[in-house]
Write an enzyme that holds these catalytic residues in place. Structure first.
Site, PDB file in Angstrom:
ATOM      1  N   GLY A   1      -0.719   4.598   0.313  1.00  0.00           N
ATOM      2  CA  GLY A   1      -1.476   5.775   0.705  1.00  0.00           C
ATOM      3  C   GLY A   1      -0.627   6.574   1.671  1.00  0.00           C
ATOM      4  O   GLY A   1       0.602   6.429   1.708  1.00  0.00           O
ATOM      5  N   LEU A   2      -1.250   7.411   2.467  1.00  0.00           N
ATOM      6  CA  LEU A   2      -0.463   8.234   3.385  1.00  0.00           C
ATOM      7  C   LEU A   2       0.420   7.378   4.275  1.00  0.00           C
ATOM      8  O   LEU A   2       1.606   7.652   4.442  1.00  0.00           O
ATOM      9  CB  LEU A   2      -1.399   9.079   4.254  1.00  0.00           C
ATOM     10  N   ALA A   3      -0.148   6.327   4.866  1.00  0.00           N
ATOM     11  CA  ALA A   3       0.628   5.526   5.801  1.00  0.00           C
ATOM     12  C   ALA A   3       1.722   4.747   5.081  1.00  0.00           C
ATOM     13  O   ALA A   3       2.888   4.758   5.489  1.00  0.00           O
ATOM     14  CB  ALA A   3      -0.294   4.578   6.567  1.00  0.00           C
TER      15      ALA A   3
ATOM     16  N   GLU B   1      -5.448   3.281   8.303  1.00  0.00           N
ATOM     17  CA  GLU B   1      -6.811   2.800   8.485  1.00  0.00           C
ATOM     18  C   GLU B   1      -6.878   1.282   8.627  1.00  0.00           C
ATOM     19  O   GLU B   1      -7.837   0.748   9.196  1.00  0.00           O
ATOM     20  CB  GLU B   1      -7.681   3.265   7.298  1.00  0.00           C
TER      21      GLU B   1
ATOM     22  N   HIS C   1     -18.018   5.609   5.232  1.00  0.00           N
ATOM     23  CA  HIS C   1     -16.896   6.470   4.876  1.00  0.00           C
ATOM     24  C   HIS C   1     -15.544   5.981   5.394  1.00  0.00           C
ATOM     25  O   HIS C   1     -14.498   6.263   4.811  1.00  0.00           O
ATOM     26  CB  HIS C   1     -17.172   7.868   5.427  1.00  0.00           C
TER      27      HIS C   1
ATOM     28  N   SER D   1     -17.351  17.495   1.856  1.00  0.00           N
ATOM     29  CA  SER D   1     -16.497  17.647   3.036  1.00  0.00           C
ATOM     30  C   SER D   1     -17.242  18.171   4.253  1.00  0.00           C
ATOM     31  O   SER D   1     -18.072  19.073   4.170  1.00  0.00           O
ATOM     32  CB  SER D   1     -15.362  18.615   2.728  1.00  0.00           C
TER      33      SER D   1
ATOM     34  N   ARG E   1     -14.185   8.122  14.526  1.00  0.00           N
ATOM     35  CA  ARG E   1     -13.053   8.981  14.199  1.00  0.00           C
ATOM     36  C   ARG E   1     -13.550  10.406  13.977  1.00  0.00           C
ATOM     37  O   ARG E   1     -14.568  10.621  13.325  1.00  0.00           O
ATOM     38  CB  ARG E   1     -12.358   8.484  12.936  1.00  0.00           C
TER      39      ARG E   1
ATOM     40  N   ARG F   1     -19.421  13.106  13.753  1.00  0.00           N
ATOM     41  CA  ARG F   1     -20.020  12.434  12.608  1.00  0.00           C
ATOM     42  C   ARG F   1     -21.092  11.427  12.992  1.00  0.00           C
ATOM     43  O   ARG F   1     -22.154  11.390  12.381  1.00  0.00           O
ATOM     44  CB  ARG F   1     -18.921  11.728  11.824  1.00  0.00           C
TER      45      ARG F   1
ATOM     46  N   GLY G   1       0.834  -1.200   0.000  1.00  0.00           N
ATOM     47  CA  GLY G   1       0.000   0.000   0.000  1.00  0.00           C
ATOM     48  C   GLY G   1       0.865   1.245   0.000  1.00  0.00           C
ATOM     49  O   GLY G   1       1.952   1.263   0.582  1.00  0.00           O
TER      50      GLY G   1
END
Ligand code: FES
Lengths: 271, 641
Positions: free
Chosen positions: B44-46, B428, B404, B286, B438, B333, B42
């Site tokens: 992504g950000l991580a 995630e 989400h 958003s 979250r 949320r 992966g």
């Protein structure tokens, strides 16, 4: 940017002429499919999903097409619709194209991005790894993860930050290349180069970056820019061709400085 | 039973991470680092931040992505922003306040020590990203701008227009490309992880399928990092990318890694409602819009079909402002989503199918002018217009909650290592920092915290126990067995040749999940799902139709293999939801609520992490428990009123 649309609420029928190609070295051809009873609020990809369901039921291989986020940000989608990369509307990606953009009874031609540096893998999917190679040549600021100075120690004028952000929006889809008759990657490279050259953080490597990225782009077989600006017109983020002019200035200055810059005689190592 | 040792360091909360990092963690000397190979799945950000940083440190890194390039991961779609306790606004923010908001936002189901570490490193993330050239929004004086987000009363969210995730991801991607360019990372695009290889109880490799050639390959390493994102697509319709999938974590689960709190799923309150049966994905609007937009439904169900602009002020119910006066439209949320659901259940929903509520900018336009609103949210209004063909400057947006994010994920200890030694899980894909819910702008924070600032320290603690050069050869039987497993799954899928498509099965599964295990769950609905899912799974394995072969690019096969995993994961999710007899955060059991409809937690019986352990295909998994010890903060009733 928001597309102008046919204001029909009625479902429509269209005919698709889709490029089918089994593999990179196989010949391809257009094949016709019907898409009937499409809700105008359906996305173009949702329409293709339905066609693919029907093909699967009929025992045929579905049409391979690239997509992921389906919200115009990942840069995966790459269709040429009726000769236009990303379809009829300005400022959107293929995945943001809706059936309300087409008239009832329309015949729609669907092809992959066509450009030598982006060979077809299958049907509508192309290989755009050349962009990663350009990025590797210099599309970064060389900071290691660690403890850089406090973020607010580097003030950036709002105008510069906004302009850098305009450039940084590039989603790396390659439409600029597909739209250019020379398959030039100038807009893609200019966007990255400009983002960094507009920011104070990008200054130390400024010359080196533009020289290395342009050299890599040439090496990979992308063509040269003849100022037709089809690239900006096709760009789903409407990145301005002004960035190309900006990069050209950077490039000339960098070439000049590279030639005449006094160089330190010191070598690494030592005591 | 799996051994779940959280490895939380002792000492005062604020010192745990710094003293652990400088004292207790073992180090790998620089000459040895290059002898270790680390697989990162992966980008992504991580994943991208971890791969780049580990390569900078001198480890040999291989990074695998199923996309055509590492820049596509769905972190890129995060719109609103990233939290950091910089207190640049001088509005009373601090590391402790960010910690407190996050642990409270998570309804007291996360570990104190993990969350505190996250809040601590949040400030480093902003410094790091700015140094990389991320063009964050600025004030006229040249300093960084902030905005506020749900669940917080301070302005601590940094942003880059509505494309913060994109800019942060491209920052991490550029760091990854820098390392790839100098040969320190090899990037493997189009290579999907299909199994984990465990040798002598430790994670030592993976099996991948090349999505272009169909080739199945073995890869060995000294440690394996999964940063493959969440499992929200088990619901089919979600704000995830279509390709986002749970195969890497699910197959690791089947190799012994515990799956923690799968029922903690996040339903985001502000998404564009479903428009038809053909729907393939849902698009987020958003949460930042809730800074200036006001959410309402008609007071009177009879008004629901009227043009919203014709409904007078006093006939509108601004229900979030009414029920939660101190947080108003910025309630968290889970709270906002359930409130929207209740309004629609009362018959006061709007739009097609009456599953929608209004998000209205009329007041904001009065206050800021249309241009002012455009400057803040223009791209979001454009997205809304693209999708719905409606102009939100002229009439209110219609929104409805959608799946989400998933707070649950593979269980990890404080070092981000799963219970399978050598297997690390970031972002995630793990369960660690968000508890049962979250907060907005915290996902980007966690992804980058894990990748830039946690794993580079903690992985050394494991690698230091491994002899350099001891990683197994890929001709070992464990590799052969795992490869056989992958081939077996794919051949079975291709061989069924049934009558129903993969997409149709996915839709049916998603429908079961959403109806029975969505925003509100009951014992009866979950028991129903636990009956329906195995039936559907059996049908899938008898009747799915996957055209083509495994030896070329075959999107039907890719999807079939991912959906096969969802068919199992969905069942575990419902089982977890059934067993957790309380309501907390995103997990709402109708039986456990206060008279006003708020979550009723049961800290005595469920103040713990449930970590499920696989026992075999037709066996009930074991539910392991890690107690949550709140030493510093009191588990209190979460109130946003
Ligand atoms: S699918 Fe992501 S931009 Fe189109």
């Amino acid at each position: 940017m928001v597309a102008e649309n046919h204001t029909t609420e009625k479902n429509i029928n269209v005919t698709l002429r889709v490029w089918r190609q089994a593999g990179p070295s196989q010949p391809g051809k257009f094949v016709e499919y019907k898409a009937s009873n499409c809700n105008p609020n359906m996305s173009f990809f949702e329409m293709l999903d339905v066609v693919n369901e029907e093909l699967t039921h009929a025992g045929e291989e579905p049409i391979a097409f690239a997509h992921d986020c389906r919200e115009g940000i990942c840069g995966t989608c790459n269709l040429v619709i009726d000769g236009k990369p990303h379809g009829p509307h300005k400022g959107v990606a293929t995945c943001q194209t809706y059936m309300r953009s087409f008239a009832d009874g329309a015949v729609i031609t669907v092809e992959p991005f066509r450009a030598k540096p982006f060979p077809v893998i299958k049907d509508l999917i192309t290989d755009r790894s050349a962009f990663d190679k350009i990025q590797q040549a210099g599309g970064f600021i060389s900071v290691r993860t660690g403890a850089p100075q406090d973020a607010n120690a580097i003030p950036v004028a709002k105008d510069a930050a906004d302009l850098a952000m305009d450039a940084a929006q590039c989603i790396g889809c390659g439409a600029c290349v597909a739209a250019c008759k020379n398959a030039s990657a100038m807009l893609f490279v200019a966007a990255k180069v400009s983002q960094f050259s507009l920011l104070p953080q990008g200054q130390p490597e400024r010359d080196q970056r533009v020289l290395a990225m342009v050299a890599k782009m040439d090496e990979l077989g992308f063509g040269s820019c003849t100022n037709q600006y089809e690239c900006s017109a096709a760009c789903p983020k409407l990145i301005s061709h002004d960035f190309i002019a900006r990069m050209n200035r950077d490039y000339i200055a960098a070439t000049f400085r590279q030639t005449f810059k006094p160089k330190s005689a010191a070598v690494a190592g030592g005591a | 039973m799996a051994k779940l040792e959280s490895k939380i360091p002792s000492g005062p909360l604020a010192d745990k991470w710094s003293s652990y990092k400088s004292g207790a963690l073992k180090l790998v000397n620089p000459a040895n680092k290059r002898k270790y190979e680390v697989i990162v799945v992966g980008a992504g950000l991580a994943g991208a931040s971890a791969a780049a940083t580990l390569a900078e440190l001198g480890y040999k890194v291989k990074c695998f992505v199923f996309h055509d390039t590492p820049r596509r991961a769905h972190s890129i779609a995060a719109q609103g922003g990233i939290n950091a306790a910089k207190n640049y606004q001088n509005d009373g923010d601090s590391v402790h306040r960010l910690y407190y908001d996050t642990i409270k936002g998570g309804d007291y189901r996360a570990r104190e020590a993990n969350v505190h570490r996250l809040a601590e490193v949040s400030v480093n993330i902003i410094d790091q990203c700015v140094a990389q050239g991320v063009p964050f929004a600025r004030e006229y004086g040249g300093l960084l701008a902030n905005r506020s987000f749900g669940g917080a009363q301070v302005s601590r969210t940094f942003y880059a227009r509505g494309q913060t995730g994109q800019q942060l991801l491209l920052g991490a991607y550029s760091a990854l490309m820098k390392e790839a360019g100098r040969g320190a990372v090899s990037v493997h695009p189009f290579e999907e992880m299909c199994d984990l290889v465990v040798v002598d109880g430790q994670a030592k490799g993976i099996i991948t399928r090349n999505l272009v050639s169909g080739e199945i390959q073995r890869w060995s390493a000294d440690a394996v990092i999964l940063a493959t994102g969440g499992y929200g697509n088990v619901f089919n319709l979600s704000t995830y990318a279509r390709g986002s999938n749970a195969t890497a974590i699910w197959r690791a689960y089947k190799r012994g890694a515990c799956f923690a709190n799968p029922c903690f799923t996040q339903i985001h309150p502000t998404c564009i409602p479903v428009s038809g049966d053909y729907q393939s994905k849902l698009t987020l609007m958003s949460e930042s819009l809730r800074n200036d937009g006001r959410i309402w439904v008609p007071k009177n169900a009879a008004d629901c079909d009227k043009n919203p602009n014709d409904i007078p002020e006093d006939a509108r119910d601004y229900y979030l402002e009414r029920i939660y006066p101190s947080f108003g439209n910025l309630a968290p949320r889970d709270v906002s989503s359930r409130a929207a659901m209740r309004m629609c259940d009362e018959g006061r929903g709007v739009g097609p199918g009456k599953r929608g509520v209004y998000l209205d900018f009329a007041d904001a336009i009065q206050r800021l002018t249309e241009d002012g609103v455009r400057e803040r949210y223009g791209n979001l209004f454009d997205i809304y217009h693209e999708i719905t063909n409606e102009n939100a400057y002229k009439q209110p947006m219609r929104i409805y909650p959608a799946v989400h994010y998933t707070m649950g994920g593979l269980w990890v200890d404080y070092n981000l290592m799963s219970n399978v030694p050598g297997l690390f899980v970031l972002g995630e894909a793990n369960f660690s920092d968000h508890g049962a819910n979250r907060l907005g702008a915290s996902a980007l924070m966690q992804g980058l915290a894990d990748g830039y600032f946690v794993i580079p320290y903690t992985i050394g603690d494991y690698l230091a126990t491994q002899k350099p050069g001891s990683r197994p050869k890929i001709d070992r039987s464990e590799f052969a067995q795992a490869e056989e497993n992958v081939r077996g799954i794919n051949n079975r899928l291709l061989g069924i040749n049934g009558r129903e498509t993969v997409a149709s099965f996915h839709k049916r599964l998603g429908h079961i999940m959403w109806e029975n295990c969505g925003m509100a769950r009951t014992k009866a609905s979950l028991e129903k799902a636990l009956k329906l899912i195995p039936e559907l799974r059996a049908e899938f394995w008898q009747n799915v139709k996957v055209p083509g072969t495994g030896a070329t690019l075959n999107q039907s096969l890719e999807n079939a293999s991912r959906v096969a995993d969802y068919m199992e994961l969905g069942e575990l999710l419902c089982r977890d939801a059934l067993t957790r007899e309380e309501s907390c955060g995103g997990h709402f059991r109708e039986e456990y609520q206060y008279p006003d409809g708020e979550c009723k937690r049961d800290d005595d019986n469920f103040g713990h992490v449930a970590a499920w352990e696989y026992q075999g295909d037709d066996k009930t998994p074991v539910r392991n428990v890690e107690a949550l010890n709140y030493e510093f903060t009191k588990m209190s009733v979460r109130s946003y009123k």
